[in-house]
Design a protein around this motif. Structure first.
Motif, short mmCIF file in Angstrom:
data_model
loop_
_atom_site.label_atom_id
_atom_site.label_comp_id
_atom_site.label_asym_id
_atom_site.label_seq_id
_atom_site.Cartn_x
_atom_site.Cartn_y
_atom_site.Cartn_z
N ASN A 11 -3.81 1.87 6.29
CA ASN A 11 -4.72 1.13 5.42
C ASN A 11 -5.34 -0.06 6.16
OD1 ASN A 11 -6.10 0.89 2.93
ND2 ASN A 11 -4.73 -0.76 2.31
N ASP A 41 -0.22 6.78 -2.81
CA ASP A 41 -0.84 6.89 -4.12
C ASP A 41 -2.24 6.27 -4.14
OD1 ASP A 41 1.48 8.11 -5.05
OD2 ASP A 41 2.29 6.26 -5.90
N ALA A 42 -2.49 5.33 -3.26
CA ALA A 42 -3.79 4.65 -3.19
C ALA A 42 -4.73 5.25 -2.15
CB ALA A 42 -3.57 3.16 -2.90
N LEU A 43 -4.32 6.33 -1.50
CA LEU A 43 -5.12 6.96 -0.46
C LEU A 43 -6.43 7.51 -1.03
CD1 LEU A 43 -5.19 7.92 2.54
CD2 LEU A 43 -4.12 10.04 1.74
N THR A 44 -7.55 7.17 -0.40
CA THR A 44 -8.86 7.70 -0.76
C THR A 44 -9.50 8.24 0.51
OG1 THR A 44 -10.13 5.69 -0.32
CG2 THR A 44 -9.10 5.86 -2.50
N PRO A 45 -10.61 8.94 0.39
CA PRO A 45 -11.30 9.42 1.60
C PRO A 45 -11.77 8.28 2.51
CG PRO A 45 -12.07 10.63 -0.31
CD PRO A 45 -11.20 9.51 -0.82
N GLU A 46 -11.93 7.08 1.98
CA GLU A 46 -12.38 5.94 2.78
C GLU A 46 -11.23 5.18 3.44
OE1 GLU A 46 -13.43 6.21 -0.62
OE2 GLU A 46 -15.08 7.43 0.16
N THR A 47 -10.00 5.48 3.07
CA THR A 47 -8.83 4.78 3.61
C THR A 47 -8.62 5.12 5.08
OG1 THR A 47 -7.75 4.89 1.44
CG2 THR A 47 -6.35 4.39 3.33
N TRP A 79 0.86 -1.18 0.00
CA TRP A 79 0.00 0.00 0.00
C TRP A 79 0.89 1.23 0.00
CZ3 TRP A 79 -0.89 4.20 3.31
CH2 TRP A 79 -2.01 4.98 2.99
#
Length: 174
Positions: free
Chosen positions: A105, A74-80, A71
């Motif tokens: 994560n 770069d894969a960070l989203t508001p749901e992370t 992880w």
């Protein structure tokens, strides 16, 4: 014309310097995690560095030396789930004893890392990993186990610095 003095001052200052640190966590049952993070070197004297201070962060999960996931920011989203605390003076991630201290994560249930996915959690029940949205309970070690960082690259077994020539040899071998 009023823009020129601030623009020249910004260019003269040059790019901010960043420190790059590496860490390796050794869990139970052959699980381990390597990671790299960067933040402005001016924060080396700060009391704490948090997730909002990082300019780069990535982790890779391993079991018995075989990659099982990773992880990065770069894969960070508001749901992370993303919570990090680091003490740059002591070069360690604090594990004070109550609540969730590190959630990379993976939240306190350690089952929300994505599928495919990988995450790490350190809280009052222990330090452990999530793989493909599954809490890997067999990876759990005591919550108070130290987790430190240093400028030296690390290997998945957490025993020695990464030998770059060995990596190069493996990539170029037939």
């Amino acid at each position: 014309m009023r823009l020129w003095p601030p623009l020249l001052a910004a260019l003269a200052a040059g790019p901010a310097q960043a420190v790059e640190l590496h860490f390796c966590w050794r869990g139970a049952s052959g699980y381990s995690m390597t990671g790299t993070m960067r933040f402005p070197d001016a924060l080396l004297q700060a009391a704490r560095v948090t997730e909002s201070d990082l300019t780069h962060f990535e982790i890779t999960g391993w079991q018995d030396g075989v990659r099982i996931g990773g992880w990065s920011l770069d894969a960070l989203t508001p749901e992370t789930t993303w919570l990090l605390s680091f003490d740059p003076r002591a070069m360690r991630f604090p594990m004070p004893g109550i609540g969730v201290f590190q959630a990379w994560n993976a939240d306190g249930g350690v089952a929300n890392c994505g599928d495919p996915g990988f995450g790490f959690n350190a809280g009052n029940a222990g330090q452990d990993v999530c793989v493909d949205n599954r809490f890997v309970s067999e990876s759990t070690i005591p919550w108070w186990t130290p987790l430190t960082a240093s400028p030296a690259p690390v290997s998945p077994d957490c025993n020695a610095p990464m030998v770059l020539s060995l990596l190069h040899e493996k990539k170029t071998s037939p």
